[in-house]
Write a protein that holds these residues in place. Structure first.
Motif, PDB file in Angstrom:
ATOM      1  N   LEU A 137       0.842  -1.195   0.000  1.00 35.06           N
ATOM      2  CA  LEU A 137       0.000   0.000   0.000  1.00 35.06           C
ATOM      3  C   LEU A 137       0.876   1.244   0.000  1.00 35.06           C
ATOM      4  O   LEU A 137       1.827   1.339   0.785  1.00 35.06           O
ATOM      5  N   ALA A 138       0.548   2.185  -0.876  1.00 39.10           N
ATOM      6  CA  ALA A 138       1.294   3.442  -0.960  1.00 39.10           C
ATOM      7  C   ALA A 138       0.354   4.534  -1.451  1.00 39.10           C
ATOM      8  O   ALA A 138      -0.251   4.399  -2.518  1.00 39.10           O
ATOM      9  N   GLY A 139       0.219   5.596  -0.671  1.00 38.80           N
ATOM     10  CA  GLY A 139      -0.668   6.685  -1.080  1.00 38.80           C
ATOM     11  C   GLY A 139      -2.095   6.198  -1.206  1.00 38.80           C
ATOM     12  O   GLY A 139      -2.660   5.647  -0.270  1.00 38.80           O
ATOM     13  N   ARG A 140      -2.651   6.352  -2.399  1.00 38.72           N
ATOM     14  CA  ARG A 140      -4.017   5.901  -2.672  1.00 38.72           C
ATOM     15  C   ARG A 140      -4.035   4.651  -3.541  1.00 38.72           C
ATOM     16  O   ARG A 140      -5.036   4.321  -4.158  1.00 38.72           O
ATOM     17  N   GLU A 141      -2.891   3.953  -3.588  1.00 41.87           N
ATOM     18  CA  GLU A 141      -2.769   2.776  -4.431  1.00 41.87           C
ATOM     19  C   GLU A 141      -2.412   1.542  -3.619  1.00 41.87           C
ATOM     20  O   GLU A 141      -1.807   1.628  -2.555  1.00 41.87           O
ATOM     21  N   ALA A 142      -2.751   0.408  -4.195  1.00 48.11           N
ATOM     22  CA  ALA A 142      -2.312  -0.888  -3.691  1.00 48.11           C
ATOM     23  C   ALA A 142      -1.668  -1.609  -4.871  1.00 48.11           C
ATOM     24  O   ALA A 142      -2.331  -1.890  -5.872  1.00 48.11           O
ATOM     25  N   TYR A 143      -0.361  -1.843  -4.768  1.00 43.97           N
ATOM     26  CA  TYR A 143       0.368  -2.574  -5.805  1.00 43.97           C
ATOM     27  C   TYR A 143       0.248  -4.053  -5.484  1.00 43.97           C
ATOM     28  O   TYR A 143       0.407  -4.467  -4.335  1.00 43.97           O
ATOM     29  N   LEU A 144       0.013  -4.851  -6.492  1.00 45.44           N
ATOM     30  CA  LEU A 144      -0.265  -6.266  -6.299  1.00 45.44           C
ATOM     31  C   LEU A 144       0.618  -7.098  -7.220  1.00 45.44           C
ATOM     32  O   LEU A 144       0.631  -6.879  -8.437  1.00 45.44           O
ATOM     33  N   LEU A 145       1.375  -8.014  -6.644  1.00 50.55           N
ATOM     34  CA  LEU A 145       2.217  -8.933  -7.405  1.00 50.55           C
ATOM     35  C   LEU A 145       1.683 -10.345  -7.167  1.00 50.55           C
ATOM     36  O   LEU A 145       1.710 -10.855  -6.034  1.00 50.55           O
ATOM     37  N   LEU A 146       1.186 -10.951  -8.227  1.00 55.07           N
ATOM     38  CA  LEU A 146       0.460 -12.219  -8.116  1.00 55.07           C
ATOM     39  C   LEU A 146       1.248 -13.390  -8.684  1.00 55.07           C
ATOM     40  O   LEU A 146       1.881 -13.269  -9.720  1.00 55.07           O
ATOM     41  N   ARG A 147       1.101 -14.504  -8.023  1.00 55.67           N
ATOM     42  CA  ARG A 147       1.683 -15.755  -8.489  1.00 55.67           C
ATOM     43  C   ARG A 147       0.580 -16.680  -9.033  1.00 55.67           C
ATOM     44  O   ARG A 147       0.806 -17.868  -9.241  1.00 55.67           O
ATOM     45  N   GLN A 148      -0.610 -16.110  -9.220  1.00 53.81           N
ATOM     46  CA  GLN A 148      -1.770 -16.837  -9.730  1.00 53.81           C
ATOM     47  C   GLN A 148      -2.702 -15.827 -10.408  1.00 53.81           C
ATOM     48  O   GLN A 148      -2.474 -14.630 -10.330  1.00 53.81           O
ATOM     49  N   SER A 149      -3.738 -16.300 -11.036  1.00 53.77           N
ATOM     50  CA  SER A 149      -4.698 -15.423 -11.694  1.00 53.77           C
ATOM     51  C   SER A 149      -5.321 -14.455 -10.691  1.00 53.77           C
ATOM     52  O   SER A 149      -5.589 -14.822  -9.545  1.00 53.77           O
ATOM     53  N   ILE A 150      -5.578 -13.248 -11.137  1.00 53.04           N
ATOM     54  CA  ILE A 150      -6.226 -12.250 -10.275  1.00 53.04           C
ATOM     55  C   ILE A 150      -7.593 -12.753  -9.811  1.00 53.04           C
ATOM     56  O   ILE A 150      -8.047 -12.410  -8.721  1.00 53.04           O
ATOM     57  N   ARG A 151      -8.240 -13.568 -10.610  1.00 47.25           N
ATOM     58  CA  ARG A 151      -9.562 -14.097 -10.251  1.00 47.25           C
ATOM     59  C   ARG A 151      -9.501 -15.106  -9.100  1.00 47.25           C
ATOM     60  O   ARG A 151     -10.496 -15.362  -8.446  1.00 47.25           O
ATOM     61  N   LEU A 152      -8.329 -15.688  -8.886  1.00 46.90           N
ATOM     62  CA  LEU A 152      -8.161 -16.690  -7.827  1.00 46.90           C
ATOM     63  C   LEU A 152      -7.463 -16.132  -6.586  1.00 46.90           C
ATOM     64  O   LEU A 152      -7.466 -16.781  -5.543  1.00 46.90           O
ATOM     65  N   SER A 153      -6.864 -14.984  -6.705  1.00 45.70           N
ATOM     66  CA  SER A 153      -6.071 -14.422  -5.615  1.00 45.70           C
ATOM     67  C   SER A 153      -6.955 -13.880  -4.499  1.00 45.70           C
ATOM     68  O   SER A 153      -7.770 -12.988  -4.720  1.00 45.70           O
ATOM     69  N   LYS A 154      -6.758 -14.397  -3.296  1.00 49.50           N
ATOM     70  CA  LYS A 154      -7.525 -13.892  -2.152  1.00 49.50           C
ATOM     71  C   LYS A 154      -7.145 -12.454  -1.830  1.00 49.50           C
ATOM     72  O   LYS A 154      -7.992 -11.673  -1.383  1.00 49.50           O
ATOM     73  N   LEU A 155      -5.894 -12.083  -2.052  1.00 46.58           N
ATOM     74  CA  LEU A 155      -5.490 -10.685  -1.847  1.00 46.58           C
ATOM     75  C   LEU A 155      -6.214  -9.769  -2.831  1.00 46.58           C
ATOM     76  O   LEU A 155      -6.719  -8.713  -2.446  1.00 46.58           O
ATOM     77  N   ALA A 156      -6.262 -10.161  -4.086  1.00 49.10           N
ATOM     78  CA  ALA A 156      -6.943  -9.341  -5.090  1.00 49.10           C
ATOM     79  C   ALA A 156      -8.427  -9.200  -4.763  1.00 49.10           C
ATOM     80  O   ALA A 156      -8.994  -8.116  -4.890  1.00 49.10           O
TER      81      ALA A 156
END
Length: 185
Positions: A137-156
């Protein structure tokens, strides 16, 4: 006069919120937005305006609802904010390459943009099993680095709660939008 990027959440992603970019450009130009450009079909709009972000957000949301019935989030960033967002990428090229190696069928690098970071977002993310995915998290953004599809990522999924009013874009889209803003002069 300033160049802005408007990002619409959930446009043309399914059956709801179908908006043709040609129609969107025409409506914005008719309402006085200047140098309107769109990028791909997911609600990425560049334009120039002398208004501030808060006034523009309200104006865009009202115009989109009256013209298209769209009630989703509108997230704005100025040209300089977009440049700062690109510069602030918190992941190294090695980390990105490793994630891409594990996630060969989908994009690995995303940014979620919000009008303001939602209250409790950091706590919500701490309670989410990352499964190898990473979030910064930085400012008004959340940067996301995924090791799986965004549709499967619990973080996403945790980053995209309906009431958060944020929207996600893959890094290639963000780079293309940044390039477009830089070419505008």
């Amino acid at each position: 006069m300033q160049t802005y990027l408007a990002l619409l959440r959930g446009v043309n992603a399914g059956a709801a919120n179908r908006i043709k970019m040609e129609d969107l450009r025409r409506i914005l130009e008719a309402d006085g937005f200047l140098r309107v450009e769109t990028y791909i079909q997911s609600g990425n709009i560049l334009f120039d305006s002398g208004e501030d972000e808060q006034a523009l957000t309200k104006r865009l949301e009202a115009l989109l609802e009256s013209s298209f019935g769209y009630r989703g989030a509108v997230v704005l960033r100025s040209k300089s904010e977009l440049a700062s967002l690109i510069q602030a990428l918190p992941f190294s090229s090695t980390e990105i390459a490793e994630a891409e190696g594990a996630n060969t069928d989908a994009e690995s690098l995303y940014v979620c943009l919000y009008p303001a970071l939602p209250a409790g977002l950091a706590n919500r993310l701490e309670k989410t099993a990352p499964s190898g995915d990473r979030c910064f998290l930085a400012g008004r953004e959340a940067y996301l680095l995924l090791r799986q599809s965004i549709r499967l990522s619990k973080l996403a999924i945790a980053l995209q709660k309906p009431n958060d009013r944020g929207t996600a874009r893959n890094w290639n889209t963000m780079l293309a939008l940044h390039k477009m803003t830089q070419q505008r002069g």
